[in-house]
Write an enzyme that holds these catalytic residues in place. Sequence first.
Site, PDB file in Angstrom:
ATOM      1  N   LYS A  65      -6.941  -4.587  -3.222  1.00 31.01           N
ATOM      2  CA  LYS A  65      -7.722  -5.089  -2.092  1.00 31.01           C
ATOM      3  C   LYS A  65      -8.628  -3.990  -1.546  1.00 31.01           C
ATOM      4  O   LYS A  65      -8.401  -2.810  -1.796  1.00 31.01           O
ATOM      5  CB  LYS A  65      -6.781  -5.600  -0.990  1.00 31.01           C
ATOM      6  N   ASP A  85       0.774  -1.255   0.000  1.00 30.00           N
ATOM      7  CA  ASP A  85       0.000   0.000   0.000  1.00 30.00           C
ATOM      8  C   ASP A  85       0.803   1.302   0.000  1.00 30.00           C
ATOM      9  O   ASP A  85       0.415   2.269   0.672  1.00 30.00           O
ATOM     10  CB  ASP A  85      -0.951   0.019   1.207  1.00 30.00           C
ATOM     11  N   CYS A 122      -2.239  -2.682   7.859  1.00 33.87           N
ATOM     12  CA  CYS A 122      -2.263  -3.533   6.660  1.00 33.87           C
ATOM     13  C   CYS A 122      -1.088  -4.500   6.594  1.00 33.87           C
ATOM     14  O   CYS A 122      -1.253  -5.648   6.178  1.00 33.87           O
ATOM     15  CB  CYS A 122      -2.322  -2.677   5.412  1.00 33.87           C
TER      16      CYS A 122
END
Length: 244
Positions: free
Chosen positions: A126, A26, A159
Amino acid sequence: MIKATPFDYPYDGRLVAENTALVVIDLQQDFLSTSGYFARKGYDPSPLRAILPAVNRLIAAARKAGVTVIHTRQGYRADMADMTPYEKWRRKRSGLDGTDVLLRSGAGFQIVPEIDVAPHDIIVDKTCNSAFTYTDFELVLRAQGITHLMFSGCTTDVCVHTTLREACDRNFQCLTVSDACASGDRQAHEAALHMVTVEDGVFGVLADSDAVIEGLSRLGDSLKQQTIDGLHPAARVSNPERGA
């Protein structure tokens, strides 16, 4: 092997490039920019940006060693059809109504340009904190024969850690790169790193980027020597005079 805590990685000393992936979690504009989701929540994105050089060094070392590089991106569909009422409530509470923040249609969904993303890298999109939830991440890993994962990216406590924990439960061998992960909350970052090592490595092992790059360098040198000696499968195919 890679020097790590509480034990060297991997535990059996069998580090194989074809079975290993560097996972970059991310590193998107929405988390690293001054106008994205992270900043809008009141966090300073500068600790996240500070890890970018280390991540790029890891990416370069992974590619040289023949290790797969996988990037993840978090965001919802543009029509928000994949958002539950609770997620929509949280979005409104965060003041994101009417914006494209955390939507795949927005510019913030893209990986920051400072990160070296190659055409042959794998990208997994995601909606949840874990890269395993409602994605083809595990299918990709199994299809590629990947059994060993090295984690970098943001945020360490959300995450990265959520994906790490699920990976451990699925029996992947996991390493977290301490200085290639970051969070806007220093205490949460440090706690998340510490939790990797508790119970003698319940969530795998912890190493810094220098140790990982050194280990990958040895792996790359070994692969190069095998190719020179004609021992690597690719070399055997390209030089049929050596036989099968």
